[in-house]
Design a protein around this motif. Structure first.
Motif, PDB file in Angstrom:
ATOM      1  N   GLU A 143       0.826  -1.113   0.002  1.00 35.50           N
ATOM      2  CA  GLU A 143      -0.274   0.017  -0.337  1.00 35.50           C
ATOM      3  C   GLU A 143       0.756   1.610   0.122  1.00 35.50           C
ATOM      4  O   GLU A 143       0.836   2.677  -0.874  1.00 35.50           O
ATOM      5  N   GLU A 144       2.043   1.478   1.063  1.00 38.01           N
ATOM      6  CA  GLU A 144       2.972   2.079   1.023  1.00 38.01           C
ATOM      7  C   GLU A 144       3.812   2.529  -0.814  1.00 38.01           C
ATOM      8  O   GLU A 144       3.628   3.482  -0.693  1.00 38.01           O
ATOM      9  N   ILE A 145       3.435   1.129  -1.377  1.00 35.42           N
ATOM     10  CA  ILE A 145       4.925   1.664  -2.395  1.00 35.42           C
ATOM     11  C   ILE A 145       3.564   2.461  -3.872  1.00 35.42           C
ATOM     12  O   ILE A 145       3.743   2.755  -4.545  1.00 35.42           O
ATOM     13  N   ASN A 146       2.422   1.746  -3.777  1.00 33.60           N
ATOM     14  CA  ASN A 146       1.600   2.320  -4.338  1.00 33.60           C
ATOM     15  C   ASN A 146       0.619   3.282  -4.628  1.00 33.60           C
ATOM     16  O   ASN A 146       0.120   4.600  -4.617  1.00 33.60           O
ATOM     17  N   THR A 147       0.815   4.071  -2.966  1.00 33.64           N
ATOM     18  CA  THR A 147       0.416   5.285  -2.855  1.00 33.64           C
ATOM     19  C   THR A 147       2.168   6.002  -3.367  1.00 33.64           C
ATOM     20  O   THR A 147       1.577   7.656  -3.740  1.00 33.64           O
ATOM     21  N   ASP A 148       3.195   6.020  -3.287  1.00 32.67           N
ATOM     22  CA  ASP A 148       3.723   7.081  -3.490  1.00 32.67           C
ATOM     23  C   ASP A 148       3.893   6.263  -5.375  1.00 32.67           C
ATOM     24  O   ASP A 148       4.472   7.971  -5.838  1.00 32.67           O
TER      25      ASP A 148
ATOM     26  N   SER B  11       4.562   8.825 -10.783  1.00 35.85           N
ATOM     27  CA  SER B  11       3.344   8.230 -11.992  1.00 35.85           C
ATOM     28  C   SER B  11       2.247  10.280 -11.892  1.00 35.85           C
ATOM     29  O   SER B  11       2.105  10.291 -13.358  1.00 35.85           O
ATOM     30  N   VAL B  12       2.282  10.493 -11.140  1.00 34.05           N
ATOM     31  CA  VAL B  12       0.942  12.061 -11.978  1.00 34.05           C
ATOM     32  C   VAL B  12       2.626  13.072 -12.349  1.00 34.05           C
ATOM     33  O   VAL B  12       2.111  13.835 -13.209  1.00 34.05           O
TER      34      VAL B  12
ATOM     35  N   ASN C 178      11.766   1.177 -10.440  1.00 31.93           N
ATOM     36  CA  ASN C 178      11.556   0.661  -9.116  1.00 31.93           C
ATOM     37  C   ASN C 178      10.970   0.528  -8.215  1.00 31.93           C
ATOM     38  O   ASN C 178      10.606  -0.388  -7.399  1.00 31.93           O
ATOM     39  N   LYS C 179       9.447   1.305  -7.845  1.00 31.60           N
ATOM     40  CA  LYS C 179       8.329   0.871  -7.089  1.00 31.60           C
ATOM     41  C   LYS C 179       7.677  -0.790  -7.602  1.00 31.60           C
ATOM     42  O   LYS C 179       7.391  -1.000  -6.712  1.00 31.60           O
ATOM     43  N   GLN C 180       7.695  -0.672  -9.323  1.00 34.19           N
ATOM     44  CA  GLN C 180       7.013  -1.289  -9.535  1.00 34.19           C
ATOM     45  C   GLN C 180       7.775  -2.327  -9.322  1.00 34.19           C
ATOM     46  O   GLN C 180       6.365  -3.542  -9.196  1.00 34.19           O
ATOM     47  N   TYR C 181       8.879  -2.457  -9.596  1.00 36.97           N
ATOM     48  CA  TYR C 181       9.627  -3.652  -9.164  1.00 36.97           C
ATOM     49  C   TYR C 181       9.393  -4.735  -7.771  1.00 36.97           C
ATOM     50  O   TYR C 181       9.618  -5.455  -7.952  1.00 36.97           O
ATOM     51  N   SER C 182       9.354  -3.242  -6.804  1.00 36.62           N
ATOM     52  CA  SER C 182       9.482  -4.072  -5.242  1.00 36.62           C
ATOM     53  C   SER C 182       7.768  -4.377  -5.534  1.00 36.62           C
ATOM     54  O   SER C 182       8.132  -5.570  -4.806  1.00 36.62           O
ATOM     55  N   ALA C 183       6.636  -3.594  -6.039  1.00 32.43           N
ATOM     56  CA  ALA C 183       5.544  -4.122  -5.985  1.00 32.43           C
ATOM     57  C   ALA C 183       5.486  -5.371  -6.616  1.00 32.43           C
ATOM     58  O   ALA C 183       5.112  -6.613  -5.968  1.00 32.43           O
ATOM     59  N   THR C 184       5.857  -5.809  -7.075  1.00 29.47           N
ATOM     60  CA  THR C 184       6.561  -7.292  -8.152  1.00 29.47           C
ATOM     61  C   THR C 184       6.705  -8.104  -7.062  1.00 29.47           C
ATOM     62  O   THR C 184       6.675  -8.981  -7.211  1.00 29.47           O
ATOM     63  N   MET C 185       8.177  -7.468  -6.936  1.00 24.80           N
ATOM     64  CA  MET C 185       9.032  -8.652  -5.244  1.00 24.80           C
ATOM     65  C   MET C 185       7.945  -9.048  -4.623  1.00 24.80           C
ATOM     66  O   MET C 185       8.114 -10.193  -3.948  1.00 24.80           O
ATOM     67  N   ILE C 186       6.966  -8.337  -4.009  1.00 26.37           N
ATOM     68  CA  ILE C 186       6.644  -8.300  -3.026  1.00 26.37           C
ATOM     69  C   ILE C 186       5.512  -9.111  -3.690  1.00 26.37           C
ATOM     70  O   ILE C 186       4.854 -10.600  -2.481  1.00 26.37           O
TER      71      ILE C 186
END
Length: 541
Positions: free
Chosen positions: A182-187, A192-193, A231-239
């Motif tokens: 959730e933290e990653i998706n918020t950031d 993205s904006v 990098n954030k998308q990578y972190s989300a995928t790895m989770i």
């Protein structure tokens, strides 16, 4: 967030009959799923072990019939899930468009259209997961899990406890992973904006990038900004990968415990082979469905930031529209001691202005003098800091804003042309036939039917500045409002069309005209002329 939740709940209520159908089909599917392992047990224990072939055929036939019914039910459910999700996406786009129509335009000035469009599209894609089949089917799995637990308990309580031990363990790491996700998706939404805004600027400013040879600088910035998002998308995928790995390890451990204990029971004739197979099947009814049910927290972690972002958008300030009155016939428009400031700087100060029905009034002023602010005040895009704007001797805020704006035929300094034919850009409401368009525009320019079929690109980029301005003027003539509000309509016209514009103004005999320009002229056809300078509006004719 409350706004988006209310809208989602409202949509769900409208879909209640479909949800009832899905619930009934799910219930039947759960019942079938519950009895299938028991039927398999009967085939093995009563049929194969006792060598009674008729029972094997009988119970196998029941399983076949139940499976056919279950698959037909699955297809019906899948169709309805898809329809519900698609209708929800349409619903979200509709409420966003409704909001865009009402939103305070100052909210849109803070970023570009590419950023707004891409961000809202991503938010809609994420929020629509609420009604995705993979989300809604969680309710099915919840019921299947309950049925599986009952089935396990029916066969052996001790084995059931072994299976249930994995639930709290799984819940612990699911909670940890979803908080981080959730933290990653918020950031990610924030980044993205910013990226979409920057990317839109590159597209709009491509000429400057070429002329000033900014390729290397822009490439460097692109790599930097993309790396942040990737990098954030990578972190989300790895989770997701970590969660799946933990699931597989945990499920394997549970199965080994089951095989060890159940094997001991079978070898000591305390449990039949059929009962063991039924137990293993029921175990699958629990392990996989519970993984899916708990995975909802991952889905929520993805949806929640988008729900918050969409809610914030839907709660953005709107144009003030408390008025209920209809305008009726236009009689007069008046500014009384009107002032407006921006960033604590006076743009207009104590301005008085009057135009009566049928009059033609010019307002002249250099660039940056406040002419555009005057137009925005007339159109109620902004409100004065002090003073009153009156229409027919009533405050303009007393009128419904849409009915009020219908009074004006507008040719603005900043206007938009749609990717469509010239015909449809002349007549935006598609209410006129070709002869009507030709008739209304003839006081400015002679049109023919063939030219109206010409297709133009987005915002008329395949037209010259003068051609775009002509479209805006013809558009105003096609609307044929009682008041013509012309803001810098002469800015891109050559000498020939400036002359045509003067003739047009002269021929708008029964119309009221407010002509705003920086071009000095004798204005012999004007009933009054105002000069805007140093934030003050002074009548000079």
């Amino acid at each position: 967030m409350d706004k988006m939740i209310k809208e989602t709940f409202h949509f769900a209520l409208n879909m209640k009959m479909k949800f009832i159908l899905l619930l009934l089909l799910s219930g039947v599917g759960v019942i079938i799923a519950y009895f299938q392992p028991l039927l398999t047990r009967r085939i093995i224990d009563d049929g194969l072990n006792n060598r009674e072939y008729s029972k094997v055929i009988y119970f196998a036939g029941i399983i076949l019939a139940a499976t056919l019914f279950q698959q037909i039910s699955e297809v019906i459910q899948a169709r309805n899930y898809c329809k519900i999700k698609n209708q929800f996406i349409q619903y979200l786009y509709k409420i966003i468009l409704d909001k865009l129509v009402k939103i305070d335009l100052n909210c849109l000035d803070k970023t570009n259209s590419a950023s707004i469009s891409n961000t809202l599209t991503n938010d809609i894609s994420n929020v629509s997961l609420i009604f995705d089949r993979s989300t809604l089917i969680v309710f099915n799995y919840g019921i299947i899990t309950l049925g599986g637990i009952i089935g396990l308990a029916y066969i052996d309580w001790y084995l059931t406890l072994i299976v249930l031990l994995f639930i709290p363990v799984k819940l612990i790491y699911i909670i940890k992973f979803t908080r981080r996700l959730e933290e990653i998706n918020t950031d990610l939404i924030k980044d993205s904006v910013q990226f979409y805004e920057w990317w839109g600027e590159n597209i709009e400013g491509i000429k400057e990038i070429k002329w000033w040879r900014l390729f290397d600088r822009r490439n460097s910035l692109l790599e930097e900004k993309q790396k942040l998002i990737l990098n954030k998308q990578y972190s989300a995928t790895m989770i997701d990968c970590y969660n799946m790995a933990c699931d597989n390890i945990l499920e394997c451990g549970v199965r080994i415990l089951i095989y060890g204990y159940a094997g001991y029971l079978v070898c000591n004739a305390q449990l039949s082979v059929g009962a063991l197979l039924a137990f293993i099947t029921y175990t699958e009814y629990i392990i996989r469905p519970i993984s899916v049910v708990l995975y909802v927290k991952f889905i929520i972690a993805k949806i929640k930031p988008s729900i918050i972002h969409l809610s914030n958008f839907l709660e953005s300030p709107e144009e003030i529209n408390y008025g209920k009155l209809e305008v009726g016939d236009f009689e007069r428009l008046e500014f009384k001691n009107v002032s407006f400031s921006f960033d604590q700087k006076d743009v207009l100060k104590n301005c008085d202005f009057l135009v009566n029905r049928g009059e033609k009034v010019a307002i002249i002023g250099h660039n940056g003098s406040g002419k555009s602010t005057l137009v925005r005040l007339i159109l109620r895009e902004i409100v004065p800091k002090s003073g009153k704007i009156l229409l027919n001797e009533r405050n303009v805020s007393d009128y419904d804003i849409n009915d009020y704006r219908d009074t004006f035929s507008i040719s603005s300094q900043t206007f938009f042309l749609f990717k469509d034919s010239l015909r449809n850009n002349f007549d935006l409401k598609h209410e006129l036939n070709d002869d009507d368009i030709i008739d209304r525009s003839h006081i400015y320019i002679e049109l023919n039917k063939s030219i109206m079929n010409k297709m133009i690109t987005t915002n008329g980029k395949n037209l010259s500045g003068g051609e775009r301005q002509n479209v805006a003027l013809i558009r105003a003539l096609c609307k044929n409002g009682e008041v013509f509000l012309l803001d810098e309509s002469d800015a891109n016209l050559d000498k020939e069309f400036l002359h045509k514009l003067d003739i047009m103004l002269k021929n708008l005999k029964e119309k009221t005209v407010i002509f705003i320009t920086h071009r000095k002229s004798d204005f012999e056809n004007m009933d009054a002329v105002y000069h805007l300078e140093n934030s003050c509006l002074k009548r000079i004719k």
